[in-house]
Design an enzyme around this catalytic site. Structure first.
Site, PDB file in Angstrom:
ATOM      1  N   SER A  64     -41.984  21.105  85.168  1.00  0.00           N
ATOM      2  CA  SER A  64     -42.495  22.448  84.889  1.00  0.00           C
ATOM      3  C   SER A  64     -43.796  22.726  85.624  1.00  0.00           C
ATOM      4  CB  SER A  64     -42.728  22.618  83.388  1.00  0.00           C
ATOM      5  OG  SER A  64     -41.617  22.191  82.663  1.00  0.00           O
TER       6      SER A  64
HETATM    7  N1  SAH Z   1     -40.462  18.479  80.309  1.00  0.00           N
HETATM    8  C1  SAH Z   1     -40.039  18.188  81.656  1.00  0.00           C
HETATM    9  C2  SAH Z   1     -39.335  19.344  82.356  1.00  0.00           C
HETATM   10  C3  SAH Z   1     -38.084  19.683  81.687  1.00  0.00           C
HETATM   11  S1  SAH Z   1     -36.809  20.386  82.647  1.00  0.00           S
HETATM   12  C4  SAH Z   1     -41.157  17.660  82.508  1.00  0.00           C
HETATM   13  O1  SAH Z   1     -42.295  17.591  82.029  1.00  0.00           O
HETATM   14  O2  SAH Z   1     -40.887  17.281  83.649  1.00  0.00           O
HETATM   15  C5  SAH Z   1     -35.643  20.449  81.332  1.00  0.00           C
HETATM   16  C6  SAH Z   1     -34.974  19.138  81.024  1.00  0.00           C
HETATM   17  O3  SAH Z   1     -34.191  19.328  79.855  1.00  0.00           O
HETATM   18  C7  SAH Z   1     -34.004  18.684  82.111  1.00  0.00           C
HETATM   19  O4  SAH Z   1     -34.336  17.389  82.540  1.00  0.00           O
HETATM   20  C8  SAH Z   1     -32.644  18.734  81.427  1.00  0.00           C
HETATM   21  O5  SAH Z   1     -31.758  17.710  81.860  1.00  0.00           O
HETATM   22  C9  SAH Z   1     -33.032  18.556  79.968  1.00  0.00           C
HETATM   23  N2  SAH Z   1     -32.033  19.044  79.003  1.00  0.00           N
HETATM   24  C10 SAH Z   1     -31.296  20.160  79.061  1.00  0.00           C
HETATM   25  N3  SAH Z   1     -30.504  20.273  77.970  1.00  0.00           N
HETATM   26  C11 SAH Z   1     -30.762  19.168  77.205  1.00  0.00           C
HETATM   27  C12 SAH Z   1     -30.254  18.692  75.964  1.00  0.00           C
HETATM   28  N4  SAH Z   1     -29.314  19.360  75.266  1.00  0.00           N
HETATM   29  N5  SAH Z   1     -30.742  17.530  75.484  1.00  0.00           N
HETATM   30  C13 SAH Z   1     -31.680  16.834  76.156  1.00  0.00           C
HETATM   31  N6  SAH Z   1     -32.200  17.233  77.350  1.00  0.00           N
HETATM   32  C14 SAH Z   1     -31.740  18.391  77.862  1.00  0.00           C
END
Ligand code: SAH
Length: 215
Positions: A64
Site C-alpha cells: 500500500s
Molecule cells: N497490507 C499489505 C498490502 C495488502 S494488499 C502490505 O502492507 O503490503 C492486499 C492483500 O490482501 C493481498 O496480498 C491479497 O492477497 C490479500 N487478500 C485478499 N483477499 C484475502 C483474503 N480473503 N484473506 C487473506 N488475504 C487476502
C-alpha cells in the site's frame, strides 16, 4: 550496512510527506521512521520504496501507499496492550508498523508465498510479536478472537460478519468498503455495548478481498 546520504535524505523526505498528508500521531510517525519500507519492496521497484505510491509485489498484489498505511494505522488507535488482527499480509509492511504499537499482531494472507516471505522478513528484522498465517481472512481467526483492533487491507463489499463478531466490545476495525474496481470508502467501525458505530474516513483504492486460498 550504513545508509548513504542520499538514502538518509530520501527517508527524511518520506516522513515529511507522510506528515504533510495529515498524520500527526507521534507514535505512528516514529513507527514509520523505524521500519524501513525498502526491506518490504523487492526487485526493480526497490529504488522507489520511499515514494508515496503503492508498488507491485509478488502474486499480482501491491504494497500500500505509505501515507495510507500511516492514516489507517492512526485511525486504528492502537494501544500497547492490544491484540491486533490484519487481513491481507501482502508484503508485511503494515503488520511491521503495527508491531511497533501493539502487544501482538496476527496477520493473515491467502497467498502462501506472501505469508512465508513476510514471516521470514519479520524473523530477520527481529519483529517477534507478529505471526503470519495462510488462511482466508474473511473468516477471521475464531480460535484467537476476540481482537482489540482489526485492520483489513483489501476491499470488501461490506465489513465481513465474522470480523465484526471477533471484535471485542470497545474494539475498533478499519476496513475499505466498496466495489474493487472503483474508489472505496475507508470505514471505521467501533463496537460498543449496544452494537456497532460506523464512520466514513476517506476515499481509498485497494485490491479486492478474495474468497478462498490463492496459489
Ligand atoms: N497490507 C499489505 C498490502 C495488502 S494488499 C502490505 O502492507 O503490503 C492486499 C492483500 O490482501 C493481498 O496480498 C491479497 O492477497 C490479500 N487478500 C485478499 N483477499 C484475502 C483474503 N480473503 N484473506 C487473506 N488475504 C487476502
Amino acid at each position: 550496512m550504513s545508509e548513504t546520504e542520499d538514502q538518509t535524505e530520501a527517508r527524511m523526505r518520506f516522513i515529511y510527506t507522510i506528515r504533510s498528508r495529515g498524520v500527526t500521531d507521534a507514535r505512528v510517525l516514529s513507527a514509520m521512521e523505524k521500519i524501513d519500507r525498502k526491506a518490504f519492496v523487492t526487485g526493480i521497484f526497490a529504488d522507489r520504496a520511499y515514494e508515496d505510491m503503492p508498488l507491485p509485489i509478488a502474486c499480482g498484489q501491491t504494497i500500500s501507499q505509505p501515507s495510507v498505511v500511516a492514516l489507517m494505522t492512526e485511525a486504528l488507535q492502537v494501544g500497547p496492550r492490544d491484540k491486533v488482527l490484519e487481513i491481507g499480509t501482502g508484503s508485511g509492511y503494515q503488520a511491521a508498523i503495527l508491531s511497533q504499537l501493539a502487544r501482538r499482531v496476527y496477520t493473515v494472507e491467502r497467498h502462501r508465498t506472501l505469508a512465508r516471505d513476510a514471516q521470514r522478513l519479520f524473523d530477520e528484522l527481529g519483529l517477534t510479536n507478529i505471526t503470519a498465517m495462510v488462511t482466508d481472512g474473511s473468516h477471521g481467526l475464531p480460535d484467537i478472537a476476540p481482537f482489540d483492533r482489526i485492520i483489513v487491507t483489501a476491499a470488501a463489499e461490506d465489513p465481513p460478519g465474522p470480523l465484526l463478531a471477533q471484535l471485542r466490545v470497545g474494539g475498533i476495525m478499519v476496513v475499505p468498503v466498496g466495489q474493487s474496481d472503483t474508489v472505496q470508502q475507508l470505514i471505521r467501525v467501533t463496537r460498543n455495548e449496544d452494537g456497532y458505530e460506523y464512520e466514513e474516513l476517506r476515499a481509498v483504492r485497494f485490491v479486492p478481498l478474495v474468497e478462498g486460498l490463492g496459489q
